[in-house]
Design an enzyme around this catalytic site. Structure first.
Site, mmCIF file in Angstrom:
data_model
loop_
_atom_site.group_PDB
_atom_site.id
_atom_site.type_symbol
_atom_site.label_atom_id
_atom_site.label_comp_id
_atom_site.label_asym_id
_atom_site.label_seq_id
_atom_site.Cartn_x
_atom_site.Cartn_y
_atom_site.Cartn_z
ATOM 1 N N ASP A 181 -5.832 -4.354 -8.189
ATOM 2 C CA ASP A 181 -4.766 -5.206 -7.678
ATOM 3 C C ASP A 181 -5.032 -5.544 -6.211
ATOM 4 O O ASP A 181 -5.125 -4.646 -5.371
ATOM 5 C CB ASP A 181 -3.413 -4.499 -7.811
ATOM 6 C CG ASP A 181 -2.262 -5.370 -7.356
ATOM 7 O OD1 ASP A 181 -1.776 -6.190 -8.165
ATOM 8 O OD2 ASP A 181 -1.856 -5.248 -6.175
ATOM 9 N N TYR B 60 -3.810 -8.532 2.268
ATOM 10 C CA TYR B 60 -4.341 -7.189 2.508
ATOM 11 C C TYR B 60 -5.578 -7.218 3.400
ATOM 12 O O TYR B 60 -5.958 -6.196 3.971
ATOM 13 C CB TYR B 60 -4.678 -6.482 1.191
ATOM 14 C CG TYR B 60 -3.517 -6.292 0.249
ATOM 15 C CD1 TYR B 60 -2.197 -6.472 0.663
ATOM 16 C CD2 TYR B 60 -3.730 -5.916 -1.076
ATOM 17 C CE1 TYR B 60 -1.137 -6.302 -0.217
ATOM 18 C CE2 TYR B 60 -2.677 -5.736 -1.959
ATOM 19 C CZ TYR B 60 -1.385 -5.941 -1.531
ATOM 20 O OH TYR B 60 -0.351 -5.775 -2.414
ATOM 21 N N LYS C 190 -2.778 -12.323 -5.096
ATOM 22 C CA LYS C 190 -1.443 -12.862 -4.839
ATOM 23 C C LYS C 190 -1.499 -13.968 -3.789
ATOM 24 O O LYS C 190 -2.262 -13.876 -2.813
ATOM 25 C CB LYS C 190 -0.504 -11.748 -4.366
ATOM 26 C CG LYS C 190 -0.469 -10.537 -5.286
ATOM 27 C CD LYS C 190 0.450 -9.460 -4.760
ATOM 28 C CE LYS C 190 0.211 -8.148 -5.490
ATOM 29 N NZ LYS C 190 -1.024 -7.477 -5.047
#
Length: 317
Positions: A50, A55, A84
């Site tokens: 994920d 990030y 994402k």
């Protein structure tokens, strides 16, 4: 999936694709250590990784996966990769460019799953966190409905297999469902014994939306805002009593709790031994008494309240 992954159940999403029930979360994994951490996770049997643009470590994730693919020990079909969409790419015409930045960093030809990271939109541009004079982000008046239409285009172009949401509340999910040509298959939300999020989980299930649980270990002494005396989930006597009963670590009980709830769960650690321990949760089950006891630990206490977005009209919490 390869033999190393046979012990991890696969849940079938409403679009027919399958997702491993446990995944490695990469939030707060420093760019310098990410490649080694992901390599260790793949060696331990993880196949679900994920990620997210925000990030800042997707290059390391991509390098690790490329090493395994080039070495022939794994094929692309063995892996399930999520990323994402960040808040500065919420405009329908910006969604693809945000997606492609992640795809390029991950060195892949497609993603298995792409999520809207949050319903909150920021001012578009080169600044990841555009800030106003008040210290809060500069929010953009972009409805996530527009963003969803851009997400659907990614599926239609064959760039991603499945699309979904993250940190959306019930009202916001309902609005997406009302206009969606392609339904969201996932809502990724915080779930742990101190924040069971039961009502939202039940709503998602009623709409055939699979819940992915992040922060399954709840509050720790390493979280932002921790003060001495704050309750730590893994030190809770209820969790420790259940762990002793099953001869497991408290962290394994917390992960198993999400699995026995029928959720997909994301674990995160940069310590190789903990990475292996977090996946060793498929040789026991929590019984009904365990589940009830852990359910009763709920304090409606978020570990990740995202208070920086409080002033947005789309703030979900």
């Amino acid at each position: 999936m390869t033999e190393a992954n046979n012990t991890i159940p696969l849940l079938t999403l409403q679009d027919g694709h399958r997702i491993p029930q446990i995944g490695l979360g990469t939030w707060k994994c420093s760019p310098d250590e990410t490649e080694a951490v992901v390599m260790a996770a793949l060696d331990a049997g993880y196949r679900h990784i994920d990620c997210a643009f925000i990030y800042g470590n997707e290059v390391g994730v991509g390098n690790a996966m490329k090493g395994k693919l080039d070495g022939g020990s794994l094929s692309r079909e063995d892996m399930f990769v999520t990323s994402k969409l960040w808040n500065t790419y919420h405009g329908k015409d910006d969604v693809k460019s945000g997606f492609l930045r992640s795809l390029e960093s991950l060195q892949l030809e497609y993603l298995d799953l792409f999520l809207i990271h949050t319903p909150v939109a920021y001012q578009r541009g080169d600044q990841i966190f555009p800030k106003g004079d008040d210290g809060y982000p500069i929010f953009a008046d972009v409805d996530y409905i527009e963003t969803w239409k851009g997400m659907e285009c990614l599926v239609e172009e064959g760039l991603v297999r499945s699309i979904g949401l993250s940190n959306f509340n019930e009202k916001q999910i309902r609005r997406v469902l009302e206009v969606a040509t392609i339904k969201p298959v996932i809502n990724q939300i915080e779930v742990n014994p101190y924040f069971t999020n039961t009502a939202l989980i039940e709503f998602c299930k009623s709409k055939n939306i699979t819940v992915v649980a992040y922060s399954p270990l709840g509050p720790t002494a390493h979280r932002a805002g921790y003060s001495p005396g704050d309750k730590i989930l893994l030190e809770d006597p209820v969790i420790n009593a259940v762990a002793k009963k099953h001869r497991k670590a408290p962290s394994q009980v917390a992960v198993r709790y999400a699995i026995d709830k029928g959720l997909v769960v994301l674990t995160k650690s940069s310590k190789f031994e903990r990475i292996k321990k977090n996946i060793q949760v498929f040789d026991f089950h929590l019984d009904e008494d365990d589940i009830v006891a852990i359910d009763n630990m709920n304090q409606n206490q978020r570990t990740v309240p995202s208070t920086m977005n409080l002033k947005s009209p789309y703030y979900p919490f």
